[in-house]
Design an enzyme around this catalytic site. Structure first.
Site, mmCIF file in Angstrom:
data_model
loop_
_atom_site.group_PDB
_atom_site.id
_atom_site.type_symbol
_atom_site.label_atom_id
_atom_site.label_comp_id
_atom_site.label_asym_id
_atom_site.label_seq_id
_atom_site.Cartn_x
_atom_site.Cartn_y
_atom_site.Cartn_z
ATOM 1 N N ASP A 129 31.148 18.883 8.547
ATOM 2 C CA ASP A 129 30.317 17.673 8.570
ATOM 3 C C ASP A 129 30.800 16.564 9.497
ATOM 4 O O ASP A 129 30.068 16.099 10.368
ATOM 5 C CB ASP A 129 30.209 17.092 7.159
ATOM 6 C CG ASP A 129 29.538 18.037 6.188
ATOM 7 O OD1 ASP A 129 29.253 19.186 6.576
ATOM 8 O OD2 ASP A 129 29.317 17.645 5.033
ATOM 9 N N SER A 476 26.392 14.630 -0.757
ATOM 10 C CA SER A 476 26.370 15.793 0.113
ATOM 11 C C SER A 476 24.933 16.086 0.523
ATOM 12 O O SER A 476 23.973 15.751 -0.185
ATOM 13 C CB SER A 476 26.939 16.999 -0.641
ATOM 14 O OG SER A 476 26.603 18.198 0.000
#
Length: 560
Positions: A129, A476
């Site tokens: 990420d 998330s």
């Protein structure tokens, strides 16, 4: 009139040319470089490889293929590494606080290496990420010919006749806690959910940002969704190495690619794909790096006019491999162009416009991953920005993952993620509750942890459509349900979220774009004045420096 020839060694010549630089050449010859290689343009290969997670585990091989392409095109590649912190592995622990901080460290370290060695061009390789925005933020700061290549997604696992992802494991933990799944079944799922290297398979943060940067133009179109272990990935990497040499020859810099228009293209991609709320944080940060005016409310306006087209997990049926097989990111771009939602004239890293590349998209017959404009999943995109007396600077909701547009109920307040997760595991969260998790913001955390462990456990317990949650932390990309993150200002900076007590009445209203607590302004101010956040967990070091310098989430949680 002939084009002025670019000096492709304007930077590295200072390092390696002339008698006075003999010592520098001596160093390099001692480790295998020869005179011919040192007379070529040098290309920094910024690798985020690490052995501590699957997302970036395979990037050494990607780097070797990129270097092959650079050499074929007349350059000398020099690989260097930076850090990477797995959101997934660290989720639910104090280690997760390092994740967002790592974005800044990645950007800083790439910048320092490139400035120090004066590379003529750069290829940055990302996967997990924070490595993705960290790489692109660095390229924007440096503004030398460069591109970013995404390492690709993991393949789905296979469990009891169906495809599964790591999201299923997080949700299974909640099912196990509530007695709806046995420990044996949880363990069996664990053994099948993550079958090899590559970033998480759904339209979680990694794939969200990879798609966004591909449409933005800083990543070669069509490269990102090739899975990590697909045989075609090595060729994609070789072509990226060749391409960066052409980018250098053309002196095509990130400042010509990353513009207000291309950022809007990226935002539309996040919205159309049902992407992660982290896209808001990272695109705000990139705009800041480039000196481009961008506000959190711009995301809401773009989402309102952008249909949700991609049927991707966490709320949909498909994963990145399926998107690749359907036609990849070019197919998404072509849909946006067809809808008049793409700035077609925006330049991409291969010198063509995004509109030209979108027009070349190949759609697989019968694919169901990307809907036609006539049949979107939703008429508006996957994001909404809420404001109100709980979030004067805004909060971000991912509406792609829920049909609920409104909920009100009593607050259940927790001072950290661990306390909230313990309450979920003990089955003390009830239908109708509004869970409030604070002191998880950029400064208060520090590091703005993701709450997937909590949100997935709620879904796993069967409360996903009955409970709402708000936090000054993050979510998330795998989170689904009515969840508001990035609540700003955060508790540690005197935000109204600090005023909430157990039992206070909170109202989420996505249609009205409001997030309210039934308290007067005077009562909120009085409670905030008497509130003290817990003592920080890290009395010194990088976390303390970060906490002191980081901005609000509404500005991208940047440190400059």
């Amino acid at each position: 009139m002939s084009k002025t020839k670019t000096d492709t060694r304007a930077r590295s010549r200072v390092v390696f040319d002339g008698p006075e630089r003999s010592f520098a050449r001596a160093y390099m010859k001692g480790i295998g470089f020869d005179d011919e290689e040192l007379r070529r343009p040098t290309v920094g290969i910024a690798n985020t490889w690490i052995e501590a997670m699957p997302c970036n585990y395979h990037l050494r091989g990607i780097a070797e293929s990129i270097k092959e392409g650079v050499r074929e095109a007349g350059g000398t590649p020099m690989e260097f590494n930076t850090i990477a912190v797995s959101d997934g592995v660290t989720m639910g622990t104090q280690g997760m606080k390092a994740s967002l901080v790592s974005r800044e460290v990645i950007a800083d370290s790439i910048e320092l290496a490139v400035r120090g060695y004066q590379f003529d061009a750069v290829v940055a390789i990302s996967a997990c990420d924070k490595t993705i925005p960290g790489c692109v933020m660095a390229l924007g700061r440096l503004d030398i010919p460069s591109l970013m290549l995404y390492g690709g997604s993991i393949l789905p696992g296979r469990w009891r006749g169906k495809d599964v992802t790591i999201q299923d494991v997080f949700e299974a933990i909640g099912a196990y806690s509530s007695g709806r799944m046995s420990e044996e079944d949880l363990y069996d799922l664990e053994n099948h959910a993550s079958p090899g290297p590559g970033a998480c398979g759904g339209q979680f943060t990694a794939n969200t940002m990879a798609c966004a940067f591909e449409v933005m133009g800083i990543t070669p179109m069509g490269s990102g969704m090739v899975p990590a272990v697909d045989g075609a990935k090595a060729q994609v990497a070789i072509e990226a190495g060749r391409l960066v040499m052409q980018v250098l020859e053309d002196d095509l810099r990130p400042s010509r690619i990353i513009t207000r228009e291309s950022i809007e293209n990226a935002i539309a991609t996040v919205c159309a794909s049902g992407g992660s709320t982290n896209g808001v944080l990272h695109l705000l940060a990139l705009a800041h790096e480039m000196g481009i005016e961008l506000e959190i409310d711009d995301f809401d306006q773009i989402s309102e006019r952008t249909p949700l087209l991609a049927d991707l997990k966490p709320s949909g049926r498909f994963v990145a491999k399926d998107l690749y097989e359907a036609g990849g990111v070019p197919l998404l771009a072509s849909r946006l162009s067809e809808a008049g939602l793409l700035h077609d004239d925006a330049l991409t890293v291969d010198g063509r416009t995004v509109g030209e590349l979108a027009a070349e998209a190949n759609e697989t017959d019968g694919q169901e991953v990307v809907r036609p404009l006539s049949n979107p999943l939703k008429q508006t995109g996957g994001l909404a920005i809420l404001r109100g007396n709980l979030a004067p600077e805004g909060a971000v909701v991912k509406v792609a993952g829920t049909e609920r547009m409104r909920q009100e109920g009593p607050a259940r307040v927790f001072e950290c993620e661990e306390d909230a997760f313990a309450a979920v595991k003990s089955n003390s969260i009830k239908p109708g509750d509004v869970v409030v998790i604070r002191n998880e913001g950029p400064s208060g955390g520090p590091g703005m942890r993701e709450m997937l462990q909590v949100t997935a456990a709620l879904v796993g317990e069967g409360l996903g459509e009955d409970v709402a949650l708000l936090t000054d932390g993050r979510f998330s990309g795998a989170t689904r349900g009515l969840m508001a993150g990035h609540v700003a200002p955060e508790a540690a900076r005197g935000g109204p979220i600090a005023a909430v007590h157990d039992g206070d009445h909170i109202v989420f209203d996505v249609n009205e774009r409001t997030l309210q607590v039934d308290l007067s302004d005077d009562e909120i101010a009085g409670r905030v004045e008497h509130y003290a956040s817990p003592e920080p967990s890290f009395p010194k070091g990088v976390m303390t420096k970060y906490a002191a310098s980081v901005s609000s989430a509404s500005r991208g949680a940047v440190t400059i």
